[in-house]
Design a protein around this motif. Structure first.
Motif, mmCIF file in Angstrom:
data_model
loop_
_atom_site.group_PDB
_atom_site.id
_atom_site.type_symbol
_atom_site.label_atom_id
_atom_site.label_comp_id
_atom_site.label_asym_id
_atom_site.label_seq_id
_atom_site.Cartn_x
_atom_site.Cartn_y
_atom_site.Cartn_z
ATOM 1 N N LYS A 59 0.817 -1.220 0.000
ATOM 2 C CA LYS A 59 0.000 0.000 0.000
ATOM 3 C C LYS A 59 0.850 1.271 0.000
ATOM 4 O O LYS A 59 1.732 1.419 0.835
ATOM 5 C CB LYS A 59 -0.936 -0.006 1.221
ATOM 6 N N ALA B 11 -9.679 4.773 -9.619
ATOM 7 C CA ALA B 11 -10.836 3.934 -9.282
ATOM 8 C C ALA B 11 -11.558 3.507 -10.558
ATOM 9 O O ALA B 11 -11.914 2.342 -10.722
ATOM 10 C CB ALA B 11 -11.765 4.702 -8.349
ATOM 11 N N GLU C 155 -7.644 -0.200 -6.461
ATOM 12 C CA GLU C 155 -8.275 -0.014 -5.150
ATOM 13 C C GLU C 155 -7.667 1.236 -4.541
ATOM 14 O O GLU C 155 -6.460 1.279 -4.241
ATOM 15 C CB GLU C 155 -7.977 -1.242 -4.294
ATOM 16 N N THR D 211 -3.686 0.459 -3.299
ATOM 17 C CA THR D 211 -3.117 -0.890 -3.283
ATOM 18 C C THR D 211 -2.375 -1.111 -4.599
ATOM 19 O O THR D 211 -2.950 -0.948 -5.687
ATOM 20 C CB THR D 211 -4.238 -1.942 -3.111
ATOM 21 N N PRO E 45 -2.280 -3.352 -9.293
ATOM 22 C CA PRO E 45 -3.608 -3.768 -9.742
ATOM 23 C C PRO E 45 -3.553 -4.093 -11.230
ATOM 24 O O PRO E 45 -2.596 -3.715 -11.913
ATOM 25 C CB PRO E 45 -4.452 -2.506 -9.544
#
Ligand SMILES: O=C(O)C1=C[C@@H](OP(=O)(O)O)[C@@H](O)[C@H](O)C1
Ligand SMILES: C=C(OP(=O)(O)O)C(=O)O
Length: 449
Positions: free
Chosen positions: A191, A209, A214, A229, A232
């Motif tokens: 993160k 998003a 996330e 996060t 992705p």
């Protein structure tokens, strides 16, 4: 090596009422990001309403150099074939971001967690701007940067081979710094956290998003905390770019100042992290109605109906600065034509834009007969009231589009014409400015015409 176009001196003189519809171009911040996110997504991202200003075209070239395919199908109509997070390759040549702080800083973030070297440069304006505000946090991910003294361009960034996520509290209110850190965090495991004291434009968070990352924004005692996060899978999207509130500011303010004007500016983004100028103008007594409020391309937009009327000076709350940071130059022109004093505090970030915008506006307004006061963080304009600005000067634009457009608006209402030494930078953000303003009724001419 990046240069800058041959100077284009321009003059603007008094005109009759501005009338009609002003279809301003797509939002510059969102246009850069649409290309960048498209380049990082898997599949084909389709973009409509892309701003085809030089700043954005330079970002498209950079995405191409990193391995993504950017294809133009027609005016504002583009597609990007992305390479996926972590899929970029080392560019073969220097990345030239021209005049664009947003372009260079976001792309620095983008390559900071990819294991190769990228060398960046820009025009004479961009080469003066501070990059340490981005290279410092990128070092937390494991990237290294070597540039000229004080972190100036040209600089070479070597991306981290084994990136680690970072937590960073931004020391200045800057969406570019926030975005650079978040973009770096995309290719780091775990993160990445950014904490900002004051909210800055949130297009990166919205688009992250939208492309499937996330990302969580929370209010914390220190301000706004954004947690992303890493690693992705971003999926290609269709992006409809709304019209740019920072470009709309010029016809809107011109219509407020030129007697008898009544114009419509459709589809302008009303994102609350961008609309501080409009709140300020309404507080000054402006006749603006926000019609047909709706959502387009994930952003709130409205059609603005703007009519001429007398304005009064106000004290602009410093907390509003981030949401109208690019609009202070044109606000200072409005302030010069209002009655009373307009106080703009908490604006020192203006000193590190394409030019030192406090200095550029102060010197130009003084040359046009307006009394101003300034300090490092403040600009105060003593308004002369509608029709009372003498004008009659040639103002230096310092390779800064917003300074050029602001003084050309002043020329529409000052007693004598106002000239700028160089209007060529207008093409970075608002290539159709002269044409659009002339159709509304403005008298803007080039020295050679
Ligand atoms: O993120 C962006 O798209 C921008 C952020 C702002 O800069 P800072 O981040 O330096 O405040 C703004 O002035 C610039 O025009 C665009
Ligand atoms: C500050 C601006 O842009 P950038 O920082 O991207 O050069 C602007 O457009 O006013």
């Amino acid at each position: 090596m990046s240069g800058h176009a041959t100077p284009i001196p321009m003059t603007s003189r008094k005109c009759g009422p501005l009338k009609g519809t002003a279809n301003v171009p797509g939002d510059k911040s969102i246009s850069h990001r649409a290309l960048i996110f498209g380049a990082m997504a898997v599949g084909e991202t389709k973009i409509t309403g892309l701003l085809e200003g030089q700043d954005v075209l330079d970002t498209a070239k950079a995405m191409q150099a990193l391995g993504a395919d950017c294809i133009r199908h027609g005016a504002g109509d583009w597609s990007v074939h992305g390479v996926g997070v972590g899929g970029f390759h080392e560019p073969e040549n220097v990345i030239d971001c021209g005049n664009s702080g947003t372009g260079v800083r976001l792309i620095m973030g983008l390559v900071a967690t990819s294991p190769f070297a990228t060398t960046f440069t820009g025009d004479a304006s961009l080469r003066k701007r501070p990059m340490g505000r981005v290279s410092d946090p990128l070092a937390l991910f494991g990237a290294t940067c070597v540039g000229r003294s004080k972190g100036r361009l040209p600089l070479t960034l070597v991306g981290a081979e084994n990136p680690v996520p970072a937590e960073y509290a931004t020391p200045v209110p800057s969406a570019q710094v926030k975005s650079a850190v978040l973009l770096a965090g995309l290719n780091a495991p775990g993160k990445t956290v950014v904490i900002e004291k004051e909210a800055t434009r949130d297009h990166t968070e919205r688009m992250l998003a939208g492309f499937g990352a996330e990302v969580v924004t929370e209010e914390v005692p220190e301000g706004h905390k954004i947690t992303l996060t890493g690693r992705p899978e971003l999926t290609a999207q269709t992006v409809a770019v709304p019209r740019d509130p920072s470009s709309a500011a010029f016809p809107v303010c011109a219509a407020l100042l030129v007697e008898g004007s009544d114009i419509l500016v459709p589809g302008v983004s009303q994102n609350t992290t961008r609309n501080g100028l409009y709140t300020t103008l309404v507080e000054m007594g402006a006749d603006i109605t926000f019609e047909n409020e709706r959502e387009e391309g994930g952003e709130p937009v409205a059609d603005l109906r703007v009519r001429y009327g007398a304005l009064r000076g106000i004290e602009v709350p410093p907390a509003r600065a981030a949401s109208m940071i690019d609009e202070y130059p044109i606000l200072s022109v409005v302030a010069a034509c209002a009655t009373g004093t307009t106080v703009m505090r908490g604006v020192k970030e203006l000193r590190v834009k394409e030019s030192d915008r406090i200095d550029a506006m102060a010197r130009g307004l003084e040359a046009c007969g307006v009394k101003i006061e300034e300090d490092e963080d403040t600009l105060i304009v003593h308004g002369l009231g509608a029709g009372n600005v003498p004008g009659g000067a040639t103002c230096a634009t310092h390779i800064d589009h917003r300074i050029a457009m602001s003084f050309l608006v002043l020329g529409m209402v000052s007693q004598k014409p106002v000239s700028v030494d160089d209007g060529s930078p207008i093409a970075t953000s608002f290539p159709v400015f002269e044409d659009l303003m002339s159709r509304l009724g403005a008298h803007i001419s080039r020295a050679d015409s």
